[in-house]
Design a protein around this motif. Structure first.
Motif, PDB file in Angstrom:
ATOM      1  N   ARG A 107       0.845  -1.207   0.000  1.00 46.43           N
ATOM      2  CA  ARG A 107       0.000   0.000   0.000  1.00 46.43           C
ATOM      3  C   ARG A 107       0.873   1.247   0.000  1.00 46.43           C
ATOM      4  O   ARG A 107       0.647   2.198  -0.725  1.00 46.43           O
ATOM      5  N   LEU A 108       1.894   1.225   0.860  1.00 45.44           N
ATOM      6  CA  LEU A 108       2.797   2.377   0.924  1.00 45.44           C
ATOM      7  C   LEU A 108       3.455   2.594  -0.435  1.00 45.44           C
ATOM      8  O   LEU A 108       3.535   3.721  -0.928  1.00 45.44           O
ATOM      9  N   ALA A 109       3.873   1.486  -1.040  1.00 46.75           N
ATOM     10  CA  ALA A 109       4.518   1.591  -2.349  1.00 46.75           C
ATOM     11  C   ALA A 109       3.562   2.199  -3.363  1.00 46.75           C
ATOM     12  O   ALA A 109       3.977   2.970  -4.232  1.00 46.75           O
ATOM     13  N   SER A 110       2.271   1.896  -3.215  1.00 47.05           N
ATOM     14  CA  SER A 110       1.329   2.449  -4.182  1.00 47.05           C
ATOM     15  C   SER A 110       1.242   3.973  -4.063  1.00 47.05           C
ATOM     16  O   SER A 110       1.031   4.663  -5.042  1.00 47.05           O
ATOM     17  N   PHE A 111       1.439   4.468  -2.847  1.00 41.82           N
ATOM     18  CA  PHE A 111       1.481   5.928  -2.701  1.00 41.82           C
ATOM     19  C   PHE A 111       2.739   6.492  -3.352  1.00 41.82           C
ATOM     20  O   PHE A 111       2.718   7.575  -3.939  1.00 41.82           O
ATOM     21  N   ILE A 112       3.818   5.739  -3.208  1.00 40.44           N
ATOM     22  CA  ILE A 112       5.061   6.209  -3.826  1.00 40.44           C
ATOM     23  C   ILE A 112       4.886   6.244  -5.338  1.00 40.44           C
ATOM     24  O   ILE A 112       5.300   7.195  -6.006  1.00 40.44           O
ATOM     25  N   VAL A 113       4.220   5.219  -5.856  1.00 41.35           N
ATOM     26  CA  VAL A 113       3.978   5.197  -7.298  1.00 41.35           C
ATOM     27  C   VAL A 113       3.094   6.377  -7.688  1.00 41.35           C
ATOM     28  O   VAL A 113       3.328   7.045  -8.682  1.00 41.35           O
ATOM     29  N   ALA A 114       2.081   6.637  -6.852  1.00 40.56           N
ATOM     30  CA  ALA A 114       1.160   7.727  -7.172  1.00 40.56           C
ATOM     31  C   ALA A 114       1.883   9.064  -7.204  1.00 40.56           C
ATOM     32  O   ALA A 114       1.511   9.957  -7.955  1.00 40.56           O
ATOM     33  N   VAL A 137       9.800  -0.871  -6.012  1.00 44.81           N
ATOM     34  CA  VAL A 137       9.701   0.576  -6.195  1.00 44.81           C
ATOM     35  C   VAL A 137      11.045   1.255  -5.990  1.00 44.81           C
ATOM     36  O   VAL A 137      11.446   2.129  -6.754  1.00 44.81           O
ATOM     37  N   PHE A 138      11.711   0.843  -4.931  1.00 43.39           N
ATOM     38  CA  PHE A 138      13.050   1.379  -4.661  1.00 43.39           C
ATOM     39  C   PHE A 138      14.042   0.218  -4.715  1.00 43.39           C
ATOM     40  O   PHE A 138      14.409  -0.326  -3.686  1.00 43.39           O
ATOM     41  N   PRO A 139      14.475  -0.160  -5.899  1.00 43.28           N
ATOM     42  CA  PRO A 139      15.326  -1.344  -5.970  1.00 43.28           C
ATOM     43  C   PRO A 139      16.610  -1.131  -5.178  1.00 43.28           C
ATOM     44  O   PRO A 139      17.136  -0.013  -5.148  1.00 43.28           O
ATOM     45  N   PRO A 140      17.085  -2.164  -4.537  1.00 41.07           N
ATOM     46  CA  PRO A 140      18.283  -2.011  -3.718  1.00 41.07           C
ATOM     47  C   PRO A 140      19.483  -1.589  -4.544  1.00 41.07           C
ATOM     48  O   PRO A 140      20.442  -1.084  -3.992  1.00 41.07           O
ATOM     49  N   SER A 141      19.410  -1.764  -5.853  1.00 44.01           N
ATOM     50  CA  SER A 141      20.568  -1.356  -6.640  1.00 44.01           C
ATOM     51  C   SER A 141      20.759   0.143  -6.574  1.00 44.01           C
ATOM     52  O   SER A 141      21.832   0.654  -6.828  1.00 44.01           O
ATOM     53  N   SER A 142      19.699   0.835  -6.212  1.00 44.13           N
ATOM     54  CA  SER A 142      19.872   2.275  -6.066  1.00 44.13           C
ATOM     55  C   SER A 142      20.724   2.582  -4.848  1.00 44.13           C
ATOM     56  O   SER A 142      21.009   3.722  -4.549  1.00 44.13           O
TER      57      SER A 142
END
Lengths: 252, 1070
Positions: free
Chosen positions: B228-235, B296-301
């Motif tokens: 759900r949190l990730a969906s806000f990040i996407v939004a 959403v925030f891949p660890p490669s970042s």
């Protein structure tokens, strides 16, 4: 009133006007604001038609607009009881949590009872008295403003309805229904996690604020910046929205 | 009542004439009671609860049968339709009954009690099963559960409801999975979004114990919330994913959730996440590594290059500057202040985690060149930047909850140290301002209806406390924002008199009428209102009080300036008042609490203890304000409080009040503190044991010998022996080899050579002062430990030394989910394994026990005490223990615990890593004060966590223990000549000492030199011969040559000690 809100055409006669012309808001934005207004204020069929006309996605839950509209219509009709039942059906928590709104509704119901018995030829105030005793009086001591409201309402029974003092006359004015209906609408909206009012209301206030700031600071703007909605005499945006915004439902 | 309670309606409910009539009756009942507290009461008294609950249960059974038929694809013939309409009516009855339950539950604890005794929770929870209920029914059920959860656990244990069934049931596997399913719905319909928000709110309200949180994390509720949190990040459009499936993560983009719809509510999601991940680094990592978050925030970042740019903004808008950081204002001035060329050269690794605590600063400066030591846990999650952005962009509840999650992430080490600067400027002032605004709004006469905004002011001070507690920089930021004044104001406001009843009685036309029904119905508990519990306003004020106290405690542990400011704001009397517990037998308490003067619940007591402890670190405050206000009496009574957490906290305060120079020492001693502490030292709770031994250690320092002796007797000599022996023989000392250059100063000994000069008590950040005299006074000063005492988190050495290789490992993103899983498993073991926890506890207590012995045998009457200990504890036994403490141990493969260790090591190995996992060490992250429920007492020293040892290896003891033993020996040697003779004759022990002269820890080296100094000290001519013999023995042991090798020791302190020792040796051997 529907189409006129978008009108921006004004004769050029001031540098400010040119600025206005340069700043062309996108059609999408305007459509969005209109749609938002129709949904929030509760005009489902207008919203549907508008969506069709402007070729945009209709807002998600037209259904929930319908429920709100029915509740509001009931309130404006003076059928408070079914409005309360409707609110409870929609979200039973609204009235459980908002004692003041509940009190306002019950008082409106009392006013309607009083209205019926005062206008009828054979005034029988038992119903009103019973209602007041069972519904409103128990709550009155919980808050000072409840008590005052109740006392004032009960005064309606005493004085003849055609010669009331202004504060009492206001109680019988249909605008009270409108005010309560607005509160209910806002309560429902906020219980659904939505904004309490349409975006455009905020925009209009912003416009008024910006205009007055500009005048305070002696910026060069025309003496009158009409909204371009109706006649030239109706320029004050707030009052304009009071009369237009909460108007009778637009069910087409 | 004019609309009389209608028995027909009740009869219809009990024995429905038809299903539709029942529905109608329920609907009528619903409209009767919504918003009418008075009617709710009379209906409950009429006995409406049992039939309603029965409808819930039975309708469910039948409804289920109907739905399963549908599920089997039964053809919709006439019969089917009949069934369906019957099913529909059933569903409707259930819906209406649920709404009735929900409305009744709105009334508060008194109304929830009869519902619970009618067994309302199981049928409600059963409704959560997928496919079980229509969206409307699900929504109503969640609302009802939310209302029940609202009044469930009271902050006052023993007052009001104490039913724990909801949280336990909720966190059971089936229900937790149902909850996760509800949270995972992606429909944008507002009814679904409301369900999600309510579910999150139920979690936040009912999840109060760690096992519940762990269960929710285990059953993927946390993952669902993360999605759900990730969906806000996407939004908001801030995904950092490249959206190009890479080779190792082919499905990465699939896990990216759709953007959150406009009606979705962020605040409840954030709150539920914070509630679940608090107090646990493992769960915090679970959040960060949950599938949606990783997508959403891949660890490669997080790779080193990106990291270098991450929190730094050394040169704004560098090529790698993270998009999210670009949303935040650049703060060049602040950065340059805290950045050193060194750390710029080592961007991701450069900052020292040490500087988070002041002792750490101390150590770091001592270490000098080791500043750039790599630190393993310096991940800077992009989530941190996003949360900063959200907290700035949004207001009210979202802001506070975002700051809460943010603080948890920071305290668990997932924010780069550099972020502290931006937090200081961007978040702390916001929190203080929101606090101020809400504090101004706080009005005790307010009606409880306005409780919407209450969560903000209840939570904001706790978030502030969590954020600043270990960071002097952030404490300064809080002070700059005037937080102390605002918090003092808030604290005082919570003492304002609450109007006798915040919910004035309803007026009734016929007061006697309400009672009429009770007689006719059997006196079931489900037909009577429960106790009113605690009035909402009082609960609210108590939470604010606990929050304000925690925040004050968190701001003031290091700087006297802040403590002074707190005193100047007149807070002390309020802290003392907050130390007064609620008397269980107090009048009217069992019925409910409607005033704040009845005493404080444990949450407030804990917060008040931590505030008192922070203040008592200042000598001047200790000697003036605290004693003037009479802190001793209430505190003393808390030592016997029934809540063990309160006892632990109170003992921690006592630690500071019984130090030698405290004016309260005599008072407290006279009141019999010795007896209580000795009792507590025998407690099964490791924390309480630790604090009690700690306090005893302070108490006996410079105390007369009779006090010391009665302390030993009271503790029991055999118990004391056991305390310092405990467990270590089997599996105690691990991990030393992984930190060969351990910089850490063991607790309580940091400035032991300052010989009891307490001046630097106030400045624990000051660099250690070199020893002044060359006569070793040899007392274990407690002064420094006061500083360390309440430091909530101690520098974690084990992290440090392996940092270089481990952080590079962390830096390179875990490319596979297996890798992530393996890491999580290790952290989980470390955090949750009770054996490890027990080991840490044991070591900590042991260290204190040895220090206690040290303090027993120092000071004027030392020789007598040495003899006393030799005789009571047994001279040979003591030396045997000391020797075994110094000897490296071989892990015994047969030992059950060693087996577990081995298994863990294997798992670690299979996870593709070969050495230990020091980077995952769960230091005791300073979460303690973040929650009112947990003890804000100082943390256990996080030692010896790395025990992923291959069995059969020899493991040296920890430096803390070595040092503690060494100083006991120093003191024995400082006794009379015969004590020196006894010591030198312990040849086994002496030979164990020899290698320690080259120990990497400088304090140990210095202590060794001290032993030599004391052993070669000659009182008078009669001792001359023996002195010479001792010197020869030392030479034969090879100690002299070791000392020669130390003449060029990098540490001044060591060099000076060695010089003295060699001079004395030389003069004896001449």
């Amino acid at each position: 009133m529907t189409s006129s809100t978008t009108s921006t055409a004004t004769p050029t006669r001031h540098p400010f006007e040119r600025l206005v012309d340069d700043a062309r808001p996108s059609k999408t934005d305007i459509n969005f604001v209109i749609m938002d207004y129709l949904v929030t204020e509760g005009y489902p069929s207008a919203a549907k038609k508008f969506a069709l006309e402007a070729n945009i996605q209709p807002a998600a839950d037209i259904e929930s607009i319908q429920e709100r509209v029915e509740i509001r219509n009931a309130l404006l009709r003076g059928d408070i009881e079914s409005a309360i039942d409707g609110i409870n059906e929609l979200n039973p928590q609204i009235l459980d949590l908002d004692a003041s709104l509940h009190f306002a509704l019950l008082r409106l119901q009392l006013i309607e009872l009083i209205r019926t018995c005062t206008v009828s030829s054979n005034p029988d105030i038992t119903a009103a008295l019973n209602f007041a005793t069972s519904q409103l009086a128990p709550r009155a001591p919980t808050r000072p403003e409840f008590l005052e409201d109740l006392e004032r309402t009960m005064a309606l029974l005493i004085f003849p309805s055609d010669s009331l003092a202004p504060p009492l006359a206001a109680l019988l004015d249909p605008s009270l229904r409108k005010a309560v209906a607005n509160r209910v609408n806002e309560a429902i909206l906020s219980s659904q996690g939505a904004r309490r009012e349409a975006k455009i209301r905020n925009l209009v206030r912003l416009r008024a604020w910006a205009e007055s700031r500009a005048r305070e600071n002696k910026k060069e703007i025309p003496e009158l910046i009409p909204l371009g909605l109706d006649g030239p005499d109706n320029l004050h945006s707030e009052s304009l929205f009071q009369t237009n915004g909460g108007a009778e439902p637009m069910v087409t | 009542m004019t609309r009389p309670a209608s028995p027909p309606l009740l009869a219809e409910l009990r024995d429905p004439s038809s299903i539709s009539a029942q529905v109608a009756a329920l609907r009528a009942l619903k409209n009767e009671i919504i918003g009418h507290e008075q009617r709710k009461e009379s209906w409950i008294n009429l006995g409406v609860v049992p039939p309603v609950v029965r409808i819930l249960t039975s309708a469910r059974a039948r409804g289920k049968a109907a739905s399963s038929r549908d599920g089997n694809g039964m053809s919709r013939d006439g019969q089917g339709i009949v069934h369906d309409s019957f099913g529909d009516a059933q569903d409707e009855a259930r819906l209406q009954a649920t709404i009735v339950v929900g409305s009744l539950a709105q009334g508060g604890p008194a109304f929830v009690a009869p519902l619970l005794s009618a067994g309302v929770i199981p049928p409600l929870l059963a409704t959560l099963a997928p496919g079980e209920a229509s969206p409307q029914l699900l929504l109503a059920t969640l609302r009802a559960l939310d209302s029940i959860a609202q009044s469930l656990p009271s902050d006052y244990p023993g007052v009001g409801l104490s039913d724990a069934s909801l949280p336990s049931l909720l966190c059971g596997r089936r229900n937790a999975e149902n909850i996760a399913a509800i949270l995972s719905q992606t429909s944008s319909a507002s009814i679904i979004q409301e369900q999600i928000a309510l579910t999150a709110s139920i979690i936040a309200k009912s999840c109060r114990e760690d096992r519940h949180r762990a269960a929710l994390a285990r059953h993927h509720v946390l993952d669902a919330l993360a999605a759900r949190l990730a969906s806000f990040i996407v939004a908001t459009g801030f995904i950092l994913s490249t959206a190009e499936p890479s080779a190792d993560r082919p499905h990465a983009t699939e896990a990216i959730p759709p953007p959150a719809p406009s009606r979705a509510q962020l605040a409840p999601i954030l709150e539920a996440i914070a509630v679940i991940i608090q107090h646990s680094k493992y769960r915090t990592l679970q959040l960060l590594f949950s599938p949606a978050m990783v997508a959403v925030f891949p660890p490669s970042s997080l790779d080193p290059v990106a990291k270098a740019a991450w929190g730094f903004a050394l040169t704004p808008r560098t090529a790698h500057l993270n998009p999210i950081d670009q949303l935040l204002p650049q703060l060049p001035g602040y950065y340059s202040k805290s950045s050193s060329p060194q750390s710029a050269a080592f961007p991701p690794l450069g900052s020292s985690r040490f500087s988070r605590t002041s002792s750490a600063t101390n150590l770091a400066s001592e270490l000098g060149s080791s500043n750039e030591r790599a630190l393993a846990e310096d991940i800077d999650s992009p989530l941190v930047a996003w949360l900063v952005h959200v907290a700035r962009a949004e207001g009210g509840r979202i802001r506070v909850m975002a700051a809460w999650v943010l603080s948890i992430l920071c305290r668990s080490g997932f924010a780069h140290k550099r972020r502290e600067a931006s937090l200081a400027l961007l978040i702390v002032p916001l929190l203080v301002r929101i606090l101020k605004d809400e504090c101004d709004k706080l009005d005790v006469t307010q009606s409880p209806d306005a409780c919407d905004g209450w969560a903000v002011i209840e939570r904001a001070p706790l978030v502030l406390a969590l954020l600043v507690m270990d960071s002097p920089d952030l404490q300064k930021a809080a002070d700059d924002a005037d937080a102390i004044k605002v918090l003092a104001q808030l604290l005082k406001k919570t003492f304002e008199a609450v109007p006798s009843s915040t919910r004035p009685a309803y007026w009734s036309a016929n007061p006697t009428e309400t009672q009429y029904a009770s007689s006719s119905v059997e006196a079931l508990s489900s037909n009577n209102l429960g106790p009113a519990g605690v009035s909402p306003m009082v609960t609210h004020l108590m939470r604010c009080r606990a929050g304000a106290l925690s925040a004050l405690a968190a701001i003031s542990p290091f700087k006297d300036e802040y403590r002074k400011k707190i005193i100047d704001n007149g807070v002390v009397p309020y802290i003392i008042d907050s130390l007064k517990p609620l008397e269980p037998g107090a009048a009217g308490v069992s019925d409910g609490i409607s005033t704040t003067s009845a005493g404080n619940p444990p949450s407030v007591l804990l917060a008040a203890c931590s505030a008192a402890r922070a203040l008592s670190r200042s000598v001047s405050v200790l000697r003036t304000s605290l004693i003037d206000n009479g802190i001793a009496t209430p505190l003393f009574s808390l030592l016997r409080h029934h809540n063990i957490e309160v006892q632990i906290s109170a003992t921690a305060v006592i630690c500071n009040l019984v130090i030698e120079f405290s004016p309260m020492r005599e008072t407290i001693l006279d009141a019999g503190v010795l007896h209580i502490l000795c009792q507590q030292a025998h407690s099964p709770s490791a924390k309480l044991r630790l604090n009690a031994v700690w306090a005893l250690k302070h108490l006996v320092f410079s105390a007369p010998n009779d006090v010391k002796m009665s302390c030993v007797r009271e503790l029991g000599p055999s118990w004391l022996i056991q305390l310092i022996t405990e467990e270590t023989d089997d599996f105690g000392n691990y991990g030393e080899e992984f930190r060969p250059s351990t910089p850490r100063t063991p607790l309580g000994m940091g400035s032991s050579n300052a010989a009891g000069e307490q001046v630097d008590l106030l400045n624990s950040t000051e660099p250690e002062r070199p020893c002044a005299g060359d006569e070793y006074e040899g007392d274990l000063t407690m002064t420094d430990s006061i500083g360390s005492l309440s430091r909530s988190s101690r520098p974690d050495v084990s992290l440090e030394t392996n940092g270089a290789n481990s952080s590079s490992r962390l830096g390179t993103a875990p490319s596979t989910t297996e890798n992530i899983k393996a890491r999580l498993a290790v952290i989980k073991d470390d955090e949750l394994d009770p054996v490890q926890q027990a080991r840490r506890d044991d070591i900590a207590v042991q260290e204190q026990g040895l220090d206690l012995i040290r303090n027993l045998i120092c000071g004027p009457g030392a020789p007598e005490m040495i003899d006393f200990l030799f005789s009571t504890l047994g001279q040979d036994q003591m030396f045997h223990i000391f020797e075994s403490k110094l000897r490296p141990r071989v892990v015994d493969g047969d030992n059950q615990r060693a087996d577990r260790t081995g298994a863990r090591a294997q798992r670690a190995a299979s996870a593709g890593t070969t050495t230990t996992y020091p980077q995952y060490r769960i230091g005791n992250i300073a979460v303690s004060a973040s929650s009112s429920s947990s003890s804000p007492s100082f943390s256990q020293p996080p030692q010896n966590a790395n025990q992923n040892q291959t069995s059969g290896k020899s493991i040296p003891p920890t430096p803390e223990i070595i040092l503690a033993v060494c100083f006991v020996l120093v003191h024995i040697a400082a006794g009379q000549p015969r004590h020196r003779q006894i010591l030198i004759s312990q040849s086994d022990l002496m030979s164990e000492l020899v290698p320690l002269f080259n120990h990497p820890n400088r304090h140990i080296r210095a202590a060794c030199a001290w032993i030599v100094i004391n052993l070669t000290w000659v009182d008078d001519t009669s001792d001359q011969m023996n002195g010479r013999a001792r010197a020869l023995e030392l030479k034969n042991l090879g100690i002299e040559s070791r000392l020669r090798g130390m003449e060029s020791d990098p540490e001044l302190d060591v060099r000076e000690r060695v010089k003295t020792a060699l001079a004395q040796l030389g003069s004896l051997l001449r």
